[in-house]
Design a protein around this motif. Structure first.
Motif, PDB file in Angstrom:
ATOM      1  N   ARG A  74       0.835  -1.207   0.000  1.00 26.71           N
ATOM      2  CA  ARG A  74       0.000   0.000   0.000  1.00 26.71           C
ATOM      3  C   ARG A  74       0.874   1.264   0.000  1.00 26.71           C
ATOM      4  NH1 ARG A  74      -5.231  -1.381   0.794  1.00 26.71           N
ATOM      5  NH2 ARG A  74      -5.623  -3.471   1.655  1.00 26.71           N
ATOM      6  N   VAL A  75       1.961   1.220   0.753  1.00 27.52           N
ATOM      7  CA  VAL A  75       2.897   2.348   0.739  1.00 27.52           C
ATOM      8  C   VAL A  75       3.446   2.534  -0.674  1.00 27.52           C
ATOM      9  CG1 VAL A  75       5.100   3.210   1.613  1.00 27.52           C
ATOM     10  CG2 VAL A  75       3.508   2.090   3.181  1.00 27.52           C
ATOM     11  N   ALA A  76       3.823   1.443  -1.309  1.00 22.99           N
ATOM     12  CA  ALA A  76       4.355   1.520  -2.676  1.00 22.99           C
ATOM     13  C   ALA A  76       3.333   2.139  -3.619  1.00 22.99           C
ATOM     14  CB  ALA A  76       4.749   0.132  -3.155  1.00 22.99           C
ATOM     15  N   ASP A  77       2.075   1.755  -3.486  1.00 23.65           N
ATOM     16  CA  ASP A  77       1.026   2.273  -4.373  1.00 23.65           C
ATOM     17  C   ASP A  77       0.866   3.780  -4.232  1.00 23.65           C
ATOM     18  OD1 ASP A  77       0.500  -0.186  -5.461  1.00 23.65           O
ATOM     19  OD2 ASP A  77      -1.229  -0.612  -4.177  1.00 23.65           O
ATOM     20  N   VAL A  78       0.786   4.276  -2.983  1.00 32.32           N
ATOM     21  CA  VAL A  78       0.557   5.711  -2.803  1.00 32.32           C
ATOM     22  C   VAL A  78       1.797   6.520  -3.192  1.00 32.32           C
ATOM     23  CG1 VAL A  78      -1.228   5.376  -1.046  1.00 32.32           C
ATOM     24  CG2 VAL A  78       1.153   5.676  -0.322  1.00 32.32           C
ATOM     25  N   PHE A  79       2.969   5.944  -3.021  1.00 33.02           N
ATOM     26  CA  PHE A  79       4.191   6.642  -3.446  1.00 33.02           C
ATOM     27  C   PHE A  79       4.263   6.736  -4.966  1.00 33.02           C
ATOM     28  CE2 PHE A  79       5.367   6.638   0.832  1.00 33.02           C
ATOM     29  CZ  PHE A  79       6.568   7.301   1.030  1.00 33.02           C
ATOM     30  N   ARG A  80       3.858   5.673  -5.650  1.00 32.32           N
ATOM     31  CA  ARG A  80       3.827   5.726  -7.113  1.00 32.32           C
ATOM     32  C   ARG A  80       2.821   6.762  -7.590  1.00 32.32           C
ATOM     33  NH1 ARG A  80       3.915  -0.344  -6.689  1.00 32.32           N
ATOM     34  NH2 ARG A  80       6.093  -0.965  -7.051  1.00 32.32           N
ATOM     35  N   GLN A  81       1.685   6.845  -6.919  1.00 27.87           N
ATOM     36  CA  GLN A  81       0.681   7.848  -7.275  1.00 27.87           C
ATOM     37  C   GLN A  81       1.225   9.267  -7.113  1.00 27.87           C
ATOM     38  OE1 GLN A  81      -2.803   6.978  -4.893  1.00 27.87           O
ATOM     39  NE2 GLN A  81      -2.850   4.849  -5.598  1.00 27.87           N
ATOM     40  N   ALA A  82       2.185   9.432  -6.202  1.00 28.68           N
ATOM     41  CA  ALA A  82       2.798  10.748  -5.981  1.00 28.68           C
ATOM     42  C   ALA A  82       3.995  10.976  -6.895  1.00 28.68           C
ATOM     43  CB  ALA A  82       3.225  10.889  -4.524  1.00 28.68           C
ATOM     44  N   GLY A  83       4.240  10.059  -7.850  1.00 32.60           N
ATOM     45  CA  GLY A  83       5.277  10.271  -8.849  1.00 32.60           C
ATOM     46  C   GLY A  83       6.603   9.611  -8.576  1.00 32.60           C
ATOM     47  N   ALA A  84       6.738   8.889  -7.461  1.00 33.47           N
ATOM     48  CA  ALA A  84       8.027   8.279  -7.120  1.00 33.47           C
ATOM     49  C   ALA A  84       8.254   7.000  -7.906  1.00 33.47           C
ATOM     50  CB  ALA A  84       8.092   7.975  -5.631  1.00 33.47           C
ATOM     51  N   ARG A  85       9.523   6.684  -8.114  1.00 31.38           N
ATOM     52  CA  ARG A  85       9.899   5.353  -8.588  1.00 31.38           C
ATOM     53  C   ARG A  85      10.157   4.512  -7.345  1.00 31.38           C
ATOM     54  NH1 ARG A  85      15.725   3.371 -10.271  1.00 31.38           N
ATOM     55  NH2 ARG A  85      15.268   1.159 -10.462  1.00 31.38           N
ATOM     56  N   VAL A  86       9.415   3.424  -7.213  1.00 23.49           N
ATOM     57  CA  VAL A  86       9.461   2.614  -5.996  1.00 23.49           C
ATOM     58  C   VAL A  86      10.161   1.298  -6.277  1.00 23.49           C
ATOM     59  CG1 VAL A  86       8.084   1.378  -4.277  1.00 23.49           C
ATOM     60  CG2 VAL A  86       7.380   3.657  -5.042  1.00 23.49           C
ATOM     61  N   VAL A  87      11.042   0.908  -5.363  1.00 28.25           N
ATOM     62  CA  VAL A  87      11.706  -0.389  -5.417  1.00 28.25           C
ATOM     63  C   VAL A  87      11.385  -1.123  -4.120  1.00 28.25           C
ATOM     64  CG1 VAL A  87      13.899  -1.619  -5.572  1.00 28.25           C
ATOM     65  CG2 VAL A  87      13.567   0.507  -6.858  1.00 28.25           C
TER      66      VAL A  87
END
Length: 240
Positions: A74-87
């Protein structure tokens, strides 16, 4: 025995309920960060434990590694929505492929070095390790964020996330704490460990497996990270 309410009182109560519903609908939701708030940022999210390492086991047999994975997604999803590249450092009980690696292997206990190496190689701006807490006294509750002793950026990041968790989950009065942690000590970027709550607390353990509560936690972590970067504390301080 219940007695029927007078008709006038019934009308008053009905109007109060209607007004309450209208207020709930009209009340503005907490402002979400803009969709580009983390554009250009690389964020490593580390779901604690995994594979042969279950982490702690709390009330009702809830296993830390499973809840950490759910919250991390869920953290990954909201960070991607904010434009971040998530690993993500793991996907279930399997490793995530790093730069030049195949991934997919079952995680073994004590694989912390691999997780840190993944973060360092991908040039991450932040390292967020997601965990659940446990204590012998069942009354302990609330989220807590830890950072490496001596890391000023780690402290600022931890305090920003702690403030949002206290505001959006439950304010237990906890503050960000310093300590000595392998993943924080060896990461070349600001790194924190986020203990989202206590699996040893009866009520909180139930909340921690609730999807809506997990979503609130994820958005609180996001807001904390956005506040950290907006405060001008987002420089990548790679070293070594």
């Amino acid at each position: 025995m219940l007695h029927p309410a007078p008709q006038s009182f019934t009308r008053i109560m009905l109007m109060a309920v209607i007004l309450g519903l209208v207020y709930q609908v009209a009340a503005p939701a907490a402002a979400a960060p803009p969709g580009n708030a983390l554009a250009g940022r690389v964020i490593v999210i580390d779901p604690g434990h995994g594979g042969d390492d279950p982490g702690t086991v709390g009330c009702h047999g809830i296993v830390e590694k499973d809840v950490a994975m759910e919250i991390s997604r869920r953290v990954a999803d909201v960070f991607r929505q904010a434009g971040a590249r998530v690993v993500l450092t793991r996907d279930g009980d399997r490793e995530t492929a790093g730069p030049g690696g195949s991934g997919g292997e079952r995680i073994e206990a004590h694989d912390l070095a691999r997780r840190v190496e993944l973060a360092n190689k991908c040039g991450a701006h932040l390292f967020l390790s997601i965990h659940l807490n446990h204590f012998s006294e069942p009354d302990e509750y609330g989220a807590q964020v830890f950072y490496q002793t001596g890391s000023q950026e780690g402290r600022k990041l931890a305090e920003a996330i702690q403030a949002e968790l206290n505001k959006n989950l439950v304010d237990s009065g906890r503050q960000a704490l310093a300590g000595d942690f392998y993943v924080c000590r060896n990461s070349r970027m600001p790194a924190v460990i986020v203990e989202v709550g206590f699996l040893s607390h009866e009520q909180e353990s139930r909340q921690l497996i609730d999807p809506a509560y997990q979503e609130r936690a994820a958005r609180a972590i996001l807001r904390g990270v956005v506040n950290y970067f907006q405060g001008g504390k987002g420089e990548v301080k790679q070293h070594g």
